[in-house]
Design a protein around this motif. Structure first.
Motif, PDB file in Angstrom:
ATOM      1  N   PHE A  32       0.503   5.667   0.183  1.00 40.20           N
ATOM      2  CA  PHE A  32      -0.405   6.724   0.640  1.00 40.20           C
ATOM      3  C   PHE A  32       0.048   8.098   0.153  1.00 40.20           C
ATOM      4  CE2 PHE A  32      -0.582   3.197   3.560  1.00 40.20           C
ATOM      5  CZ  PHE A  32      -1.946   3.000   3.698  1.00 40.20           C
ATOM      6  N   ILE A  70      17.105  -9.767   1.843  1.00 39.59           N
ATOM      7  CA  ILE A  70      16.932  -8.314   1.930  1.00 39.59           C
ATOM      8  C   ILE A  70      18.027  -7.617   1.125  1.00 39.59           C
ATOM      9  CG2 ILE A  70      17.091  -6.329   3.504  1.00 39.59           C
ATOM     10  CD1 ILE A  70      15.687  -8.080   5.607  1.00 39.59           C
ATOM     11  N   LYS A 116       4.303   8.016   4.281  1.00 40.71           N
ATOM     12  CA  LYS A 116       4.497   7.186   5.488  1.00 40.71           C
ATOM     13  C   LYS A 116       5.888   6.538   5.539  1.00 40.71           C
ATOM     14  CE  LYS A 116      -0.344   5.885   6.338  1.00 40.71           C
ATOM     15  NZ  LYS A 116      -0.736   7.111   7.052  1.00 40.71           N
ATOM     16  N   LEU A 117       6.909   7.351   5.308  1.00 42.52           N
ATOM     17  CA  LEU A 117       8.278   6.845   5.466  1.00 42.52           C
ATOM     18  C   LEU A 117       8.760   7.148   6.882  1.00 42.52           C
ATOM     19  CD1 LEU A 117       9.814   8.077   2.079  1.00 42.52           C
ATOM     20  CD2 LEU A 117       8.960   5.789   2.647  1.00 42.52           C
ATOM     21  N   LEU A 118       9.699   6.343   7.354  1.00 34.72           N
ATOM     22  CA  LEU A 118      10.276   6.617   8.676  1.00 34.72           C
ATOM     23  C   LEU A 118      11.424   7.597   8.504  1.00 34.72           C
ATOM     24  CD1 LEU A 118      10.165   2.992  10.026  1.00 34.72           C
ATOM     25  CD2 LEU A 118       8.725   4.912  10.707  1.00 34.72           C
ATOM     26  N   PRO A 119      11.318   8.767   9.138  1.00 38.83           N
ATOM     27  CA  PRO A 119      12.265   9.845   8.868  1.00 38.83           C
ATOM     28  C   PRO A 119      13.694   9.541   9.326  1.00 38.83           C
ATOM     29  CG  PRO A 119      10.804  10.430  10.682  1.00 38.83           C
ATOM     30  CD  PRO A 119      10.287   9.149  10.113  1.00 38.83           C
ATOM     31  N   ASN A 120      13.838   8.657  10.322  1.00 35.68           N
ATOM     32  CA  ASN A 120      15.193   8.396  10.831  1.00 35.68           C
ATOM     33  C   ASN A 120      15.853   7.171  10.204  1.00 35.68           C
ATOM     34  OD1 ASN A 120      13.277   6.833  12.016  1.00 35.68           O
ATOM     35  ND2 ASN A 120      14.178   6.871  14.054  1.00 35.68           N
ATOM     36  N   LYS A 121      15.195   6.612   9.195  1.00 36.87           N
ATOM     37  CA  LYS A 121      15.802   5.485   8.480  1.00 36.87           C
ATOM     38  C   LYS A 121      16.143   5.914   7.055  1.00 36.87           C
ATOM     39  CE  LYS A 121      13.429   1.629  10.841  1.00 36.87           C
ATOM     40  NZ  LYS A 121      14.463   1.051  11.678  1.00 36.87           N
ATOM     41  N   PHE A 174      12.898  -2.426   5.917  1.00 35.52           N
ATOM     42  CA  PHE A 174      12.016  -2.549   7.086  1.00 35.52           C
ATOM     43  C   PHE A 174      10.797  -3.430   6.780  1.00 35.52           C
ATOM     44  CE2 PHE A 174       8.742  -0.588   9.937  1.00 35.52           C
ATOM     45  CZ  PHE A 174       9.349  -0.884  11.136  1.00 35.52           C
ATOM     46  N   ALA A 175      10.217  -3.214   5.598  1.00 37.54           N
ATOM     47  CA  ALA A 175       9.020  -3.978   5.219  1.00 37.54           C
ATOM     48  C   ALA A 175       9.317  -5.467   5.134  1.00 37.54           C
ATOM     49  CB  ALA A 175       8.470  -3.471   3.893  1.00 37.54           C
ATOM     50  N   GLU A 212      12.043  -6.912   6.864  1.00 39.78           N
ATOM     51  CA  GLU A 212      12.486  -7.328   8.199  1.00 39.78           C
ATOM     52  C   GLU A 212      11.306  -7.753   9.059  1.00 39.78           C
ATOM     53  OE1 GLU A 212      14.628  -4.065   9.885  1.00 39.78           O
ATOM     54  OE2 GLU A 212      16.328  -4.366   8.528  1.00 39.78           O
ATOM     55  N   VAL A 213      10.271  -6.895   9.066  1.00 42.10           N
ATOM     56  CA  VAL A 213       9.167  -7.167   9.987  1.00 42.10           C
ATOM     57  C   VAL A 213       8.348  -8.376   9.572  1.00 42.10           C
ATOM     58  CG1 VAL A 213       9.028  -4.783  10.732  1.00 42.10           C
ATOM     59  CG2 VAL A 213       7.544  -5.579   8.895  1.00 42.10           C
ATOM     60  N   ILE A 214       8.534  -8.873   8.358  1.00 48.28           N
ATOM     61  CA  ILE A 214       7.839 -10.121   8.042  1.00 48.28           C
ATOM     62  C   ILE A 214       8.814 -11.299   8.061  1.00 48.28           C
ATOM     63  CG2 ILE A 214       6.020  -8.925   6.760  1.00 48.28           C
ATOM     64  CD1 ILE A 214       7.289  -9.841   4.190  1.00 48.28           C
ATOM     65  N   CYS A 233       0.804  -1.217   0.000  1.00 45.61           N
ATOM     66  CA  CYS A 233       0.000   0.000   0.000  1.00 45.61           C
ATOM     67  C   CYS A 233       0.839   1.269   0.000  1.00 45.61           C
ATOM     68  CB  CYS A 233      -1.026  -0.003   1.121  1.00 45.61           C
ATOM     69  SG  CYS A 233      -0.417  -0.599   2.676  1.00 45.61           S
ATOM     70  N   ARG A 262       8.831   0.187  -1.293  1.00 42.62           N
ATOM     71  CA  ARG A 262       8.544  -0.563  -0.072  1.00 42.62           C
ATOM     72  C   ARG A 262       7.292  -1.426  -0.243  1.00 42.62           C
ATOM     73  NH1 ARG A 262       7.267   3.042   4.873  1.00 42.62           N
ATOM     74  NH2 ARG A 262       5.376   3.308   3.662  1.00 42.62           N
TER      75      ARG A 262
END
Ligand SMILES: Nc1ncnc2c1ncn2[C@@H]1O[C@H](COP(=O)(O)OP(=O)(O)O)[C@@H](O)[C@H]1O
Ligand SMILES: [Mg+2]
Lengths: 297, 230
Positions: B85, B114, B89-94, B102-103, B105-107, B83, B150
């Motif tokens: 948007f 990776i 919706k990005l993480l500013p510190n990465k 990240f997408a 890693e978390v799965i 998805c 992502r």
């Protein structure tokens, strides 16, 4: 469920670093709480143990009159030894009684100085096979020439412990309240950690992270906080002044120096591990409360 | 691939966001969901992702009834849906690389995979050289391409984009559309909510139009407004 340990550890480490201040505060409060609650239970345990020990060790004291003759004394000792209820008889002379008295009141020289070595009666210390047989012995010896007084020292112990009983019951409830308060505090720090990372969590969930994958670093964080809190509590407990302070709050028996109320290192090891376990439990419960509702998909 | 049967969504306070919506999107289709603000486009997306549940009706995504799905199965559903948007919706510190990684890693994807897949997808979106940068060092269009990377990095069957060009200028928007088109041509079903007339008119794809929660048009190779039809 593919949760990578190193990922989880790294995440909790980052969290703890980010919320350093509140985390340190939580750890200290958990530590102090566990110390207060744990030492209350520790005292209760030490007291119960002392009560058992003392009750099983104290004896019937048969005090002798000043004018007892050596023959009468020997006769009395033989009669006592011959009784089927009696396990053991030992004699304590005036001099021995005075020695014991001096040791007991070593830090109150006034009392010692005002008591002449002659003032304390000699006695037989009678150990019964069954402590409940005290009545039988008393009835048999009462009024016998040379016998001044017969006293069941166990009774004295009982009364002593009764006096501290309510205090101990209260300390149990104190421990419970303190436990709950510490749990709420950990839950709060977890909430804050979640709040500061809600964007990340949102993305994690959108890309299909499982709930446990999201939760575990936070739970680990809570457990680590609780664990360190437990260690803090044990460290406080191990401080020598704290240990002697704790020992001094227990019941003290005035008539016997062999029964010094003591919080031993054994007690501390036992209750220290208990406190650390409780700290971890607080961490788990706290983080579960902190995580509640937050991560439903 | 995405099929809804008479779904109605009523929010608290009796706000009807969707009423009796039945649509059927087949595999590899590219579909625009259009309509004015407040017409229920985002609600539709949220229901497909199972961020929320319909008040009534059924939603099938890749054959699964999403409305009835046990909550522990939701992560598996979402791994099949990328998805994108409006706000990236990005993480500013990465970094760019880390955001995409990240997408995975978390799965629970392994490091090796990776390291292979992330550069590949960054290459695909044309950001191969931006991997070590932080999001705020990139333009809006580039940031949106990171977020598409992502969404696409684990090759989902479906890609959902809620106004992906809403914050971008027309030229950049066209770049983004080319990218979504490319992804669609690789076999991914794309559902994109937008109220950008120019884009819809230029792409000539299937258009589903919502108005106050009701489907008022479902047209192959459509354009944005009724005006163009008559
Ligand atoms: N979480 C919510 N709670 C209550 N009402 C909502 C919520 N989300 C959206 N709405 C309402 O539902 C309607 C549709 O909103 P939305 O799906 O966001 O439309 P769109 O994306 O087309 O602009 C609007 O009237 C909006 O105010
Ligand atoms: Mg919207």
């Amino acid at each position: 469920m593919a949760i990578k340990i190193d990922y989880a550890l790294q995440e909790s480490a980052t969290n703890i670093r980010r919320n350093m201040f509140i985390t340190v505060a939580a750890i200290l409060v958990v530590g102090v709480s566990l110390f207060l609650g744990g030492s209350a239970l520790l005292l209760q345990h030490a007291t119960a143990r002392a009560s058992d020990q003392w009750t099983s060790q104290v004896e019937v004291a048969v005090f002798l009159t000043n004018d007892i003759s050596p023959d009468e004394r020997t006769q009395l000792q033989n009669d006592l030894t011959a009784m089927s209820e009696v396990a053991r008889v030992t004699y304590e002379s005036k001099a021995q009684a005075y020695e014991r008295f001096k040791r007991l009141f070593a830090n109150q020289p006034d009392i010692v100085n005002n008591t002449s070595p002659d003032a304390l009666p000699e006695s037989f210390r009678v150990k019964l096979k069954d402590p409940h047989q005290f009545g039988v012995i008393r009835d048999r010896l009462d009024g016998r020439p040379g016998v001044y007084q017969i006293r069941d020292e166990r009774q004295t112990v009982h009364e002593l412990f009764k006096a501290t009983e309510t205090q101990r019951k209260m300390s149990f409830w104190n421990a419970i309240i303190v436990f709950i308060a510490a749990t709420i505090l950990i839950a709060t720090t977890i909430r804050m950690a979640i709040f500061s990372r809600r964007k990340e969590i949102g993305i994690m969930k959108l890309v299909g992270a499982t709930n446990w994958f999201v939760r575990i670093p936070f739970m680990l964080e809570g457990v680590v906080q609780g664990l360190i809190g437990g260690v803090v509590a044990v460290c406080i407990l191990l401080l020598p002044p704290v240990r002697s302070l704790l020992s001094s709050t227990g019941p003290q028996l005035a008539f016997s120096q062999s029964f010094r109320f003591q919080v031993t290192y054994g007690d501390i090891v036992l209750y220290g591990s208990f406190m650390i376990a409780a700290g971890m439990l607080i961490g788990v419960l706290g983080s579960l409360f902190g995580l509640r509702r937050f991560l439903d998909v | 691939m995405i099929r809804t049967v008479n779904i109605t969504k009523i929010y608290r306070g009796n706000v009807v966001a969707l009423r009796d919506v039945s649509i059927d999107i087949i595999k590899s289709e590219f579909v625009f969901l259009v309509g004015p603000s407040g017409s229920g486009k985002s609600t539709m997306m949220r229901l497909i992702l199972r961020e929320d549940q319909p008040t009534s009706g059924e939603i099938y995504v890749a054959g699964k009834n999403v409305a009835q799905l046990a909550s522990w199965k939701v992560p598996a559903l979402r791994r099949n849906i990328g998805c994108v948007f409006q706000d990236f919706k990005l993480l500013p510190n990465k970094t760019v690389f880390e955001n995409v990684a990240f997408a995975l890693e978390v799965i629970g994807v392994s490091r090796g995979v990776i390291r292979r897949q992330v550069p590949e997808v960054l290459e695909l979106v044309g950001l191969g050289d931006k991997a070590p940068h932080l999001p705020d060092e990139l333009s809006g269009g580039e940031q949106q391409r990171v977020s598409i990377a992502r969404a696409f990095v684990n090759r989902p069957q479906i890609l959902i984009a809620d106004e992906p060009t809403g914050n971008l200028d027309p030229t950049t928007s066209i770049e983004i559309m080319k990218l979504l088109d490319l992804i669609n041509r690789r076999g991914t079903t794309v559902l994109m909510a937008t109220h950008d007339h120019a884009i819809v008119d230029a792409m000539r794809r299937r258009v589903i139009e919502l108005d106050k929660g009701i489907v008022v048009r479902d047209q192959e190779r459509g354009v944005y407004g009724y005006g163009a039809q008559v």
